[in-house]
Design a protein around this motif. Structure first.
Motif, PDB file in Angstrom:
ATOM      1  N   PRO A  78      25.828  29.306  36.096  1.00  0.00           N
ATOM      2  CA  PRO A  78      24.727  27.951  35.712  1.00  0.00           C
ATOM      3  C   PRO A  78      23.708  27.964  35.279  1.00  0.00           C
ATOM      4  CG  PRO A  78      25.001  30.340  38.013  1.00  0.00           C
ATOM      5  CD  PRO A  78      25.423  29.932  36.943  1.00  0.00           C
ATOM      6  N   ALA A  86      20.452  21.691  39.999  1.00  0.00           N
ATOM      7  CA  ALA A  86      22.173  22.666  40.839  1.00  0.00           C
ATOM      8  C   ALA A  86      21.855  22.808  41.917  1.00  0.00           C
ATOM      9  CB  ALA A  86      22.283  23.817  39.896  1.00  0.00           C
ATOM     10  N   VAL A 105      29.141  32.793  40.712  1.00  0.00           N
ATOM     11  CA  VAL A 105      28.858  32.617  40.121  1.00  0.00           C
ATOM     12  C   VAL A 105      28.922  33.931  38.714  1.00  0.00           C
ATOM     13  CG1 VAL A 105      26.645  31.144  41.051  1.00  0.00           C
ATOM     14  CG2 VAL A 105      26.221  33.837  40.186  1.00  0.00           C
ATOM     15  N   THR A 135      17.496  31.968  39.195  1.00  0.00           N
ATOM     16  CA  THR A 135      17.939  31.232  39.094  1.00  0.00           C
ATOM     17  C   THR A 135      19.513  31.027  40.833  1.00  0.00           C
ATOM     18  OG1 THR A 135      18.610  30.464  37.003  1.00  0.00           O
ATOM     19  CG2 THR A 135      20.260  29.388  38.535  1.00  0.00           C
ATOM     20  N   TRP A 139      17.119  29.385  44.398  1.00  0.00           N
ATOM     21  CA  TRP A 139      18.311  28.232  44.747  1.00  0.00           C
ATOM     22  C   TRP A 139      18.138  28.709  46.532  1.00  0.00           C
ATOM     23  CZ3 TRP A 139      23.554  28.957  41.905  1.00  0.00           C
ATOM     24  CH2 TRP A 139      23.157  28.301  40.747  1.00  0.00           C
TER      25      TRP A 139
END
Length: 309
Positions: A78, A86, A105, A135, A139
């Motif tokens: 990421p 993203a 990830v 992150t 998301w």
């Protein structure tokens, strides 16, 4: 031998895996072939440090040409993408695949691939684990929001972010973490939906999985492993030596200290993989040690025959 586990393959998206005359468009057709042969999933890895087809691009094409297989990243970095962009790309891919996306990830590791990747992405190497966790949390917020999202973490500071398009999967696709350090094991159990490491020993896998499972959450246990089917152990060793030099720039002996790798006759390969399944792995993500797309196709067929008989 039926391994009693899901089995997927990493698509050969890296230019070093092709030979002269290979047509890169065949990579997507190999995803179709994998589905036909009975594989459960197809995967793409991610880096801007070596020439390769971008992971989400190839998985979107693969999803459009397949109907059943899971499409996944093994693993996505990421740090190379703006978090909001993203989230939009991943939600779009999950939507277009009909909910078949799994997002593996990673935060990178010191050495050849970690620090340079952050430098090129203009993101500090420091606090990379916090950045990754935040992150992923962002998301998930964006994938479920109906109103603008404000997110204030220790690293990410965002105000009034418009919610993205809703993914097919409620709350967003499952997110698996790659890594087997003590900190990664604890964070996997607490924050992630799956675990995708590549420890070189099955007993190390079993030990790590116990830590992940201490959280009491339902976490998918997967394994990333490099595989080749050959007529003999000697031929397998030769193949793996070339694979280690071409793809990692290191000797096979060094690669074996950090990653699960196996090559040889079907019985040898199944015995090796069975040890990880017995240790708790329920989904095997296999990187085929192949040189060229024709060789990859042959290995695809050989592994399918090995794990399904």
């Amino acid at each position: 031998m039926d391994l009693d586990a899901k089995v997927g393959v990493l698509l050969p998206t890296v230019r070093a895996q092709w030979t002269a005359g290979d047509d890169p468009r065949q990579v997507v057709r190999l995803a179709v072939e994998a589905e036909r042969l009975g594989y459960d999933s197809v995967w793409a890895n991610d880096s801007v440090l070596t020439p390769r087809i971008e992971a989400l691009t190839v998985l979107t094409a693969a999803a459009a040409m397949t109907e059943r297989v899971t499409v996944g990243t093994a693993t996505l970095m990421p740090v190379t993408r703006r978090p909001v962009n993203a989230a939009h790309s991943l939600a779009s891919l999950d939507l277009l695949s009909g909910g078949r996306l799994v997002v593996g990830v990673g935060a990178g590791f010191p050495g050849r691939f970690g620090v340079p990747l952050h430098r090129l992405s203009e993101v500090p190497w420091e606090r990379r684990f916090a950045r990754l966790d935040e992150t992923v949390a962002l998301w998930r917020r964006l994938w479920s929001a109906d109103e603008p999202v404000t997110f204030h973490g220790d690293v990410l500071q965002l105000d009034d972010v418009p919610p993205t398009i809703r993914p097919h999967t409620a709350g967003g696709p499952p997110i698996w973490l790659g890594g087997s350090t003590p900190a990664a094991l604890e964070r996997t159990g607490r924050l992630y939906d799956g675990w995708l490491p590549y420890p070189p020993r099955a007993d190390d896998y079993a030990t790590g999985l116990k830590v992940v499972q201490q959280s009491g959450r339902d976490v998918t246990s997967a394994l990333f492993v490099s595989v080749a089917i050959t007529d003999s152990l000697a031929e397998g060793e030769d193949r793996l030596r070339g694979y280690a030099r071409t793809n990692y720039g290191m000797d096979l002996e060094d690669l074996r200290t950090i990653q699960a790798v196996v090559a040889g006759p079907p019985s040898h390969v199944t015995e090796y993989l069975r040890a990880y399944v017995d240790a708790g792995a329920t989904h095997l993500v296999c990187r085929l040690a192949a040189a060229g797309l024709d060789d990859y196709r042959r290995q695809l067929e050989l592994l399918a025959a090995t794990v399904n008989t």
